[in-house]
Design an enzyme around this catalytic site. Structure first.
Site, mmCIF file in Angstrom:
data_model
loop_
_atom_site.group_PDB
_atom_site.id
_atom_site.type_symbol
_atom_site.label_atom_id
_atom_site.label_comp_id
_atom_site.label_asym_id
_atom_site.label_seq_id
_atom_site.Cartn_x
_atom_site.Cartn_y
_atom_site.Cartn_z
ATOM 1 C CD GLU A 155 -2.719 -1.426 2.420
ATOM 2 O OE1 GLU A 155 -2.736 -0.535 3.275
ATOM 3 O OE2 GLU A 155 -3.358 -2.495 2.535
ATOM 4 C CG ASN A 204 -0.549 -6.965 -1.390
ATOM 5 O OD1 ASN A 204 -1.212 -7.474 -2.284
ATOM 6 N ND2 ASN A 204 -0.951 -6.939 -0.123
ATOM 7 C CG HIS A 245 -9.771 -5.764 0.698
ATOM 8 N ND1 HIS A 245 -10.072 -6.894 1.421
ATOM 9 C CD2 HIS A 245 -8.457 -5.533 0.894
ATOM 10 C CE1 HIS A 245 -8.980 -7.318 2.049
ATOM 11 N NE2 HIS A 245 -7.985 -6.518 1.738
ATOM 12 C CD GLU A 273 -4.553 -7.923 1.571
ATOM 13 O OE1 GLU A 273 -5.432 -7.233 2.108
ATOM 14 O OE2 GLU A 273 -3.335 -7.675 1.668
ATOM 15 C CG ASP A 275 -12.701 -8.994 1.624
ATOM 16 O OD1 ASP A 275 -12.496 -8.117 0.770
ATOM 17 O OD2 ASP A 275 -12.444 -8.826 2.834
HETATM 18 O O1 9MR Z 1 -7.259 -8.449 8.392
HETATM 19 C C1 9MR Z 1 -6.329 -7.626 9.071
HETATM 20 C C2 9MR Z 1 -6.915 -7.150 10.385
HETATM 21 O O2 9MR Z 1 -7.039 -8.242 11.280
HETATM 22 C C3 9MR Z 1 -6.025 -6.076 10.991
HETATM 23 O O3 9MR Z 1 -6.637 -5.542 12.131
HETATM 24 C C4 9MR Z 1 -5.803 -4.977 9.976
HETATM 25 C C5 9MR Z 1 -4.915 -3.890 10.526
HETATM 26 O O4 9MR Z 1 -4.857 -2.810 9.701
HETATM 27 O O5 9MR Z 1 -5.184 -5.531 8.822
HETATM 28 C C6 9MR Z 1 -6.017 -6.447 8.182
HETATM 29 O O6 9MR Z 1 -5.436 -6.899 6.993
HETATM 30 C C7 9MR Z 1 -5.115 -5.913 6.013
HETATM 31 C C8 9MR Z 1 -3.918 -6.386 5.245
HETATM 32 O O7 9MR Z 1 -2.870 -6.662 6.127
HETATM 33 C C9 9MR Z 1 -3.490 -5.376 4.204
HETATM 34 N N1 9MR Z 1 -4.570 -5.023 3.356
HETATM 35 C C10 9MR Z 1 -5.799 -4.633 3.987
HETATM 36 C C11 9MR Z 1 -6.222 -5.719 4.979
HETATM 37 C C12 9MR Z 1 -7.546 -5.361 5.594
HETATM 38 O O8 9MR Z 1 -7.440 -4.175 6.349
#
Ligand code: 9MR
Length: 558
Positions: A155, A204, A245, A273, A275
């Protein structure tokens, strides 16, 4: 009649859902990983909670690669400088390997879930560079031979890069960027390649179905790989991860366009990722479940088409109850770990689409919600403090809450002339708090504009977001929208008023014209966290990146 017949056919799939209920037994359904054995790897996430029980069965039955949801993030691996804590991540990796799953690593550098000592709190460039290299090398070396690929950098590009051609200007103002500058991108990839030349190195990011964000990523990877064509026998960046997402408004055609674009660079692409949000408050109607299934089916059709270039498709969540977005039921398995229509849509795309097409079209038609309409009245205020100038314009209520808390609300009135829009917002019931560093978590108003009312699911050049807090501090998205903008505020107890002059950026306004418009009020708590969001039309919560749900403003003369 047709609908009735189809509903009967679907009945076995529809029982249960995000909420609860029975359904098809996972053990008796075909395996997703087997269905895609000739196409790409199928992945999902694991956290501590997934490692036992039925979730682990689902993981092993349907997937052949796993990503640790959180355990490999910088904060968990090196919360304290020099103290590496690999225990939780090792447990996930070793268990996955022992069950024949491959492991993907996530993530070495990110602006979230990273300790401040690495790159903030006055850390010099030199120290930040050394922290970044040490972290990346130590982590990659530790998992060498066990992890097949890495999200080296997560990101790094901002949501609406001002100029996609010049990717450096599109870099997020992240702690790593601020501490090191744009070359942190290459620094971290080089460290990872050095530590494990065999592992595939990925960039990513999310929202890569947005063409301008995808273009900035494309230009970044192109530039870096052209300048580093042979680092241990190949270009520095091996792949681009499209997080995926998505939601009900995602257009698979945009996903396909970006996929094609990335593939043209000669890199591997993975969906990392996936969903699809389709529901509210942890509930999905039967129609939503089928419509969600269709999005999965259409997306997997795109992935199959480009399978030759796709390494893996990883879902972000085994089931709705453990998903980071559980309120929106975005995964393929319901709360009782039964497969949802989404699963069957992904499993056999053609069958699912053929069986449900008529029903799905009906749902889509129903879902096309009419955008609300309001009038803006012709006129130019003598100054932004001249609030009586707006009295001829009708009030637009800003009182649809996007969060459970019913905090600050208000109304907007809009004037227009050929060159600008003038918006007056009165806000009630506000705490007047601006303690939070995130501007959107302060007591503030936001105006969203889509000048050509194009309703695209991503920001085009005519789309912008303007935010002004009660203390008249303004923020813009994209930053170029600041040009010519003016604002004024006045505060009294728990109410405040904001007036904004928003110059048109791509049109000369005319009577009878329509523009996409929305007005939002962010309510902060006394502790300085966002506790409420009220908006006029777009209930998706995504208007900051997707103007397709904005209301419509008609430019009238009275
Ligand atoms: O799914 C993850 C969640 O449990 C955490 O709290 C969160 C913290 O920012 O990160 C989530 O996973 C993220 C991933 O690492 C990067 N892309 C976005 C995902 C969803 O926020």
């Amino acid at each position: 009649m047709l609908k009735k017949v189809i509903l009967c056919l679907l009945a076995p799939l529809l029982i249960g859902g995000c909420a609860s209920g029975k359904g098809v037994d996972v053990q008796k359904t075909q395996s997703l990983k087997e269905a895609y054995a000739d196409y790409f790897l199928i992945g999902n996430i694991a956290s501590g909670v997934d490692m036992d029980d039925l979730r682990y069965d689902i993981l092993t039955t349907h997937h052949n690669i796993v990503t640790a949801e959180n355990a490999m993030k910088p904060q968990y691996l090196q919360g304290t400088k020099g103290v590496f804590t690999f225990g939780d991540a090792d447990a996930i990796v070793d268990k996955a390997l022992s069950r024949g799953l491959k492991v993907h690593g996530h993530t070495l550098a990110w602006h979230q879930q990273s300790p401040a000592w690495m790159n903030s709190e006055g850390v010099s460039r030199e120290t930040a560079v050394s922290n970044l290299i040490t972290h990346a090398k130590t982590v990659v070396e530790h998992f060498k031979g066990r992890v097949v690929s890495w999200d080296v950098l997560n990101e790094a590009i901002s949501d609406n890069p001002p100029n996609s051609e010049d990717w450096r200007t599109g870099l997020r103002q992240s702690p790593w960027f601020k501490a090191i500058g744009a070359d942190y991108v290459e620094i971290v990839f080089k460290a990872a390649r050095e530590a494990d030349p065999k592992a595939k190195l990925y960039y990513n990011d999310y929202n890569l179905d947005n063409p301008s964000k995808a273009a900035a990523v494309y230009n970044m990877v192109k530039d870096i790989n052209e300048r580093n064509p042979d680092v241990d026998g190949r270009p520095l960046i091996d792949g681009i991860g499209m997080q995926g997402h998505y939601n009900s408004r995602t257009n698979p055609a945009n996903v396909e366009n970006s996929l094609q674009r990335f593939i043209s660079l000669g890199v591997e692409v993975s969906i990392t990722e996936l969903d699809v949000q389709y529901g509210e408050a942890g509930k999905q109607t039967d129609e939503q479940k089928i419509a969600q299934g269709l999005v999965y089916a259409e997306l997997f059709n795109v992935f199959k088409k480009y399978a030759e270039y796709i390494g893996r498709v990883t879902m972000w969540g085994i089931d709705d109850s453990s998903s980071w977005r559980k309120q929106a039921c975005p995964t393929m398995f319901n709360d009782t770990l039964r497969p949802k229509p989404a699963f069957f849509g992904a499993l056999d795309t053609d069958k699912f689409i053929a069986e449900n097409k008529a029903f799905i079209e009906e749902i889509r038609e129903k879902e096309k919600k009419e955008a609300k309409q309001a009038d803006a009245v012709y006129g130019t205020p003598s100054g932004l403090a001249d609030v009586s100038a707006w009295s001829q314009a009708p009030a637009i209520p800003i009182d649809n809450y996007l969060m459970a808390w019913q905090g600050a609300y208000g109304a907007a009135r809009v004037l227009w002339d050929e060159s600008s829009l003038y918006v007056l917002v009165n806000v009630n019931n506000a705490e007047m708090n601006k303690a939070n560093l995130n501007a959107y978590e302060q007591d503030s108003v936001e105006i969203f504009i889509d000048e050509n009312n194009g309703k695209t699911p991503y920001y085009e050049k005519d789309d912008a977001q303007y935010r002004v807090n009660f203390d008249n501090e303004a923020t813009f998205n994209p930053s170029s929208a600041a040009e010519g903008f003016e604002s004024w505020t006045s505060v009294s107890e728990r109410s405040y008023t904001v007036s904004l002059k928003i110059p048109f950026r791509t049109i000369t306004a005319k009577e009878g014209g329509v523009i996409g418009f929305d007005a939002q009020i962010n309510g902060a708590s006394a502790q300085g966290a966002r506790q409420s969001v009220a908006i006029w039309n777009d209930l998706s919560g995504g208007s900051y990146q997707d103007p397709s749900g904005l209301g419509v403003l008609k430019l009238t003369k009275r």
